[in-house]
Design a protein around this motif. Structure first.
Motif, PDB file in Angstrom:
ATOM      1  N   SER A 151       0.824  -1.211   0.000  1.00 29.63           N
ATOM      2  CA  SER A 151       0.000   0.000   0.000  1.00 29.63           C
ATOM      3  C   SER A 151       0.855   1.257   0.000  1.00 29.63           C
ATOM      4  N   VAL A 152       2.070   1.167   0.522  1.00 27.08           N
ATOM      5  CA  VAL A 152       3.004   2.288   0.453  1.00 27.08           C
ATOM      6  C   VAL A 152       3.633   2.363  -0.941  1.00 27.08           C
ATOM      7  N   LEU A 153       3.942   1.198  -1.507  1.00 29.69           N
ATOM      8  CA  LEU A 153       4.594   1.156  -2.814  1.00 29.69           C
ATOM      9  C   LEU A 153       3.683   1.600  -3.947  1.00 29.69           C
ATOM     10  N   VAL A 154       2.365   1.490  -3.760  1.00 31.50           N
ATOM     11  CA  VAL A 154       1.448   1.831  -4.842  1.00 31.50           C
ATOM     12  C   VAL A 154       1.585   3.292  -5.248  1.00 31.50           C
ATOM     13  N   GLY A 155       2.003   4.136  -4.314  1.00 26.98           N
ATOM     14  CA  GLY A 155       2.181   5.545  -4.624  1.00 26.98           C
ATOM     15  C   GLY A 155       3.607   5.927  -4.933  1.00 26.98           C
ATOM     16  N   ALA A 156       4.503   4.942  -4.969  1.00 23.24           N
ATOM     17  CA  ALA A 156       5.911   5.222  -5.234  1.00 23.24           C
ATOM     18  C   ALA A 156       6.177   5.330  -6.729  1.00 23.24           C
ATOM     19  N   ARG A 157       7.399   5.700  -7.075  1.00 23.01           N
ATOM     20  CA  ARG A 157       7.774   5.771  -8.484  1.00 23.01           C
ATOM     21  C   ARG A 157       7.764   4.376  -9.100  1.00 23.01           C
ATOM     22  N   THR A 158       7.544   4.337 -10.400  1.00 21.94           N
ATOM     23  CA  THR A 158       7.467   3.058 -11.105  1.00 21.94           C
ATOM     24  C   THR A 158       8.733   2.239 -10.921  1.00 21.94           C
ATOM     25  N   LYS A 159       9.891   2.880 -10.979  1.00 28.67           N
ATOM     26  CA  LYS A 159      11.151   2.167 -10.830  1.00 28.67           C
ATOM     27  C   LYS A 159      11.262   1.505  -9.458  1.00 28.67           C
ATOM     28  N   VAL A 160      10.726   2.161  -8.436  1.00 23.20           N
ATOM     29  CA  VAL A 160      10.767   1.597  -7.086  1.00 23.20           C
ATOM     30  C   VAL A 160       9.920   0.335  -7.023  1.00 23.20           C
ATOM     31  N   ARG A 161       8.724   0.398  -7.609  1.00 23.75           N
ATOM     32  CA  ARG A 161       7.861  -0.790  -7.613  1.00 23.75           C
ATOM     33  C   ARG A 161       8.518  -1.923  -8.391  1.00 23.75           C
ATOM     34  N   TYR A 162       9.126  -1.624  -9.522  1.00 25.15           N
ATOM     35  CA  TYR A 162       9.794  -2.656 -10.314  1.00 25.15           C
ATOM     36  C   TYR A 162      10.961  -3.274  -9.541  1.00 25.15           C
ATOM     37  N   TRP A 163      11.666  -2.447  -8.790  1.00 21.68           N
ATOM     38  CA  TRP A 163      12.782  -2.954  -7.994  1.00 21.68           C
ATOM     39  C   TRP A 163      12.280  -3.922  -6.934  1.00 21.68           C
ATOM     40  N   TRP A 164      11.189  -3.555  -6.256  1.00 21.01           N
ATOM     41  CA  TRP A 164      10.604  -4.444  -5.258  1.00 21.01           C
ATOM     42  C   TRP A 164      10.105  -5.741  -5.900  1.00 21.01           C
ATOM     43  N   MET A 165       9.502  -5.609  -7.056  1.00 18.50           N
ATOM     44  CA  MET A 165       8.985  -6.788  -7.734  1.00 18.50           C
ATOM     45  C   MET A 165      10.119  -7.737  -8.111  1.00 18.50           C
ATOM     46  N   ALA A 166      11.199  -7.187  -8.640  1.00 18.15           N
ATOM     47  CA  ALA A 166      12.338  -8.020  -9.044  1.00 18.15           C
ATOM     48  C   ALA A 166      13.002  -8.667  -7.828  1.00 18.15           C
ATOM     49  N   THR A 167      13.144  -7.915  -6.755  1.00 25.11           N
ATOM     50  CA  THR A 167      13.769  -8.457  -5.549  1.00 25.11           C
ATOM     51  C   THR A 167      12.929  -9.584  -4.951  1.00 25.11           C
ATOM     52  N   ALA A 168      11.608  -9.362  -4.867  1.00 28.47           N
ATOM     53  CA  ALA A 168      10.719 -10.399  -4.337  1.00 28.47           C
ATOM     54  C   ALA A 168      10.725 -11.638  -5.228  1.00 28.47           C
ATOM     55  N   ALA A 169      10.796 -11.435  -6.550  1.00 31.03           N
ATOM     56  CA  ALA A 169      10.835 -12.570  -7.476  1.00 31.03           C
ATOM     57  C   ALA A 169      12.110 -13.386  -7.288  1.00 31.03           C
ATOM     58  N   LEU A 170      13.234 -12.713  -7.110  1.00 33.30           N
ATOM     59  CA  LEU A 170      14.498 -13.414  -6.881  1.00 33.30           C
ATOM     60  C   LEU A 170      14.469 -14.175  -5.559  1.00 33.30           C
ATOM     61  N   LEU A 171      13.917 -13.541  -4.521  1.00 31.24           N
ATOM     62  CA  LEU A 171      13.811 -14.212  -3.221  1.00 31.24           C
ATOM     63  C   LEU A 171      12.930 -15.440  -3.309  1.00 31.24           C
ATOM     64  N   HIS A 172      11.804 -15.300  -3.999  1.00 29.91           N
ATOM     65  CA  HIS A 172      10.879 -16.423  -4.161  1.00 29.91           C
ATOM     66  C   HIS A 172      11.531 -17.555  -4.951  1.00 29.91           C
ATOM     67  N   THR A 173      12.190 -17.209  -6.037  1.00 29.71           N
ATOM     68  CA  THR A 173      12.857 -18.224  -6.860  1.00 29.71           C
ATOM     69  C   THR A 173      13.942 -18.947  -6.066  1.00 29.71           C
ATOM     70  N   GLY A 174      14.692 -18.184  -5.291  1.00 36.97           N
ATOM     71  CA  GLY A 174      15.733 -18.798  -4.475  1.00 36.97           C
ATOM     72  C   GLY A 174      15.179 -19.770  -3.457  1.00 36.97           C
ATOM     73  N   MET A 175      14.082 -19.390  -2.774  1.00 36.42           N
ATOM     74  CA  MET A 175      13.476 -20.274  -1.783  1.00 36.42           C
ATOM     75  C   MET A 175      12.964 -21.557  -2.419  1.00 36.42           C
ATOM     76  N   ILE A 176      12.295 -21.421  -3.553  1.00 38.41           N
ATOM     77  CA  ILE A 176      11.751 -22.600  -4.222  1.00 38.41           C
ATOM     78  C   ILE A 176      12.879 -23.510  -4.700  1.00 38.41           C
ATOM     79  N   THR A 177      13.971 -22.921  -5.170  1.00 41.50           N
ATOM     80  CA  THR A 177      15.116 -23.717  -5.606  1.00 41.50           C
ATOM     81  C   THR A 177      15.691 -24.521  -4.452  1.00 41.50           C
ATOM     82  N   VAL A 178      15.862 -23.874  -3.304  1.00 42.99           N
ATOM     83  CA  VAL A 178      16.404 -24.558  -2.122  1.00 42.99           C
ATOM     84  C   VAL A 178      15.465 -25.675  -1.671  1.00 42.99           C
ATOM     85  N   LEU A 179      14.158 -25.379  -1.621  1.00 42.96           N
ATOM     86  CA  LEU A 179      13.194 -26.385  -1.189  1.00 42.96           C
ATOM     87  C   LEU A 179      13.128 -27.559  -2.168  1.00 42.96           C
TER      88      LEU A 179
END
Length: 404
Positions: A151-179
């Motif tokens: 809800s805080v990110l929705v009002g942020a700059r587009t680049k900020v949202r994309y950065w969060w999206m990419a970081t969360a995607a990498l974290l998710h991919t890493g967890m699934i790989t380990v599991l």
């Protein structure tokens, strides 16, 4: 907290206040149809848990020990249709809804996120009660936690949202790989050793199940660790799709939906079908990686069909749209009704009809779905919101009308 302003664009399809300039009513109905479909799909996954005499532990053990029989193949195919996809679809739609809430706050001149954070707290409390009293694998708590910072990110700059999206995607991919590697090496198991629930769910009382959810909260809530990064990506993707005009009845919107269908269904479905029968070692990929891909395709398909099939809606479409409008109430109701039908403190059908599995499970799903679709349609002829939605609205907007 200062009111945030999002980055703007001169292109109407990318402007948050101009993204849906045509057929607003139809657009909203299309979103309700998507939510309604997702709610039916969540029961399509959870019904297999409720109908297992051993409850969640028995279902997870069965997931890891398929014997190749006709019944097991049928169950796998039915699970393939919904497993992970409905949760992903709801996550995307939560992001869409968050964007709509943000627009509403801007139009009214309200600070953002402001009171929306209180809305998240209410959802977290509701999810905690749902987990404690009804169902071990509640998703509302995870949605509430993710919504707090998105809800805080929705009002942020587009680049900020994309950065969060990419970081969360990498974290998710890493967890699934380990599991997944842990599943292949035997260091990770679907059902923890010694985790049994046969007498608890087939003969135990409701209070005993509540006590078990408290005692095993670490096991039952471990899925949140996986869901939070994944939901972050999907929430933000829902926001971006809304701003890109994916839900507008325009050539631009149609083109976006065509790409979603092509990649989500054309690529995601065949690969996901392979992982469904690839063995338990691929469980985490099968549930948490490929289903979100398929969910985007389903999203595009449902919205496109909603625009192409006009006219007076029939009972099925009306019931599905009503389910979408009362999604939270239907989600909790379906779990409560399934518990009463299947568990020992209720009718105990999971034990008595176990020899007829998986065929009776299909009948049970149809019965529960038919019940809440009829009730949702009946309720909305009298009130504007579902019962839980009304309670949330009353707590979120104290001066508003709870049931009117």
């Amino acid at each position: 907290m200062k009111r945030q302003r999002p980055a703007t664009s001169t292109h109407p399809a990318h402007n948050p206040d101009q993204a849906a300039t045509t057929s607003t009513t139809q657009r909203i109905e299309a979103l309700d149809l998507v939510r309604g479909t997702a709610i039916l799909g969540t029961l399509g996954t959870n019904i297999w848990i409720f109908t297992d005499p051993a409850g969640p532990a028995g279902w997870l053990r069965a997931m890891g020990n398929r014997d190749g029989s006709l019944a097991e193949v049928v169950e796998s195919l039915l699970l393939f249709l919904v497993n992970g996809k409905s949760v992903a679809l709801l996550s995307i739609m939560f992001g869409v809804g968050l964007e709509l809430q943000y627009r509403s706050a801007r139009r009214r001149g309200r600070a953002w996120p402001g009171r929306y954070l209180w809305r998240c707290v209410l959802l977290l409390l509701e999810g905690a009660l749902h987990y404690l009293l009804i169902f071990e694998f509640d998703v509302l708590m995870g949605y509430a936690l993710v919504a707090m910072y998105v809800s805080v990110l929705v009002g942020a700059r587009t680049k900020v949202r994309y950065w969060w999206m990419a970081t969360a995607a990498l974290l998710h991919t890493g967890m699934i790989t380990v599991l997944t590697l842990g599943m292949h090496t035997g260091h990770v198991a679907l059902s923890p050793r010694g985790w049994t629930g046969t007498p608890l769910y087939s003969h135990g009382g409701w209070l005993e199940q509540v006590q078990a959810r408290i005692a095993d909260i670490g096991t039952y809530r471990s899925e949140l660790v996986i869901v939070i990064p994944m939901s972050t990506v999907l929430f933000l993707a829902g926001i971006e799709l809304m701003r890109a005009g994916a839900f507008t009845e325009t050539p631009h919107g149609t083109a976006i939906r065509a790409r979603l269908i092509r990649w989500g269904l054309g690529f995601g479905v065949p690969v996901n079908l392979v992982t469904t029968f690839a063995g338990q070692e691929w469980f985490f990929v099968d549930r948490y990686v490929l289903p979100p891909v398929v969910a985007f395709g389903l999203l595009g398909l449902i919205v496109e069909l909603a625009y192409r099939t006009r006219g007076r809606p029939g009972p099925l479409r009306s019931g599905l749209a009503s389910t979408g409008r009362t999604a939270m109430s239907c989600y909790v109701f379906q779990n409560l009704m399934s518990s009463a039908l299947c568990y020992g403190w209720g009718l105990g059908l999971a034990t008595s009809l176990d020899p007829a599995r998986p065929w009776w499970v299909i009948v049970a799903w149809c019965a529960v779905v038919g019940t809440f679709m009829v009730l949702a349609s009946w309720w909305l002829r009298r009130f504007r919101r579902g019962p839980l939605e009304s309670a949330m609205h009353w707590a979120y907007e104290p001066r508003g009308s709870g049931l009117s």
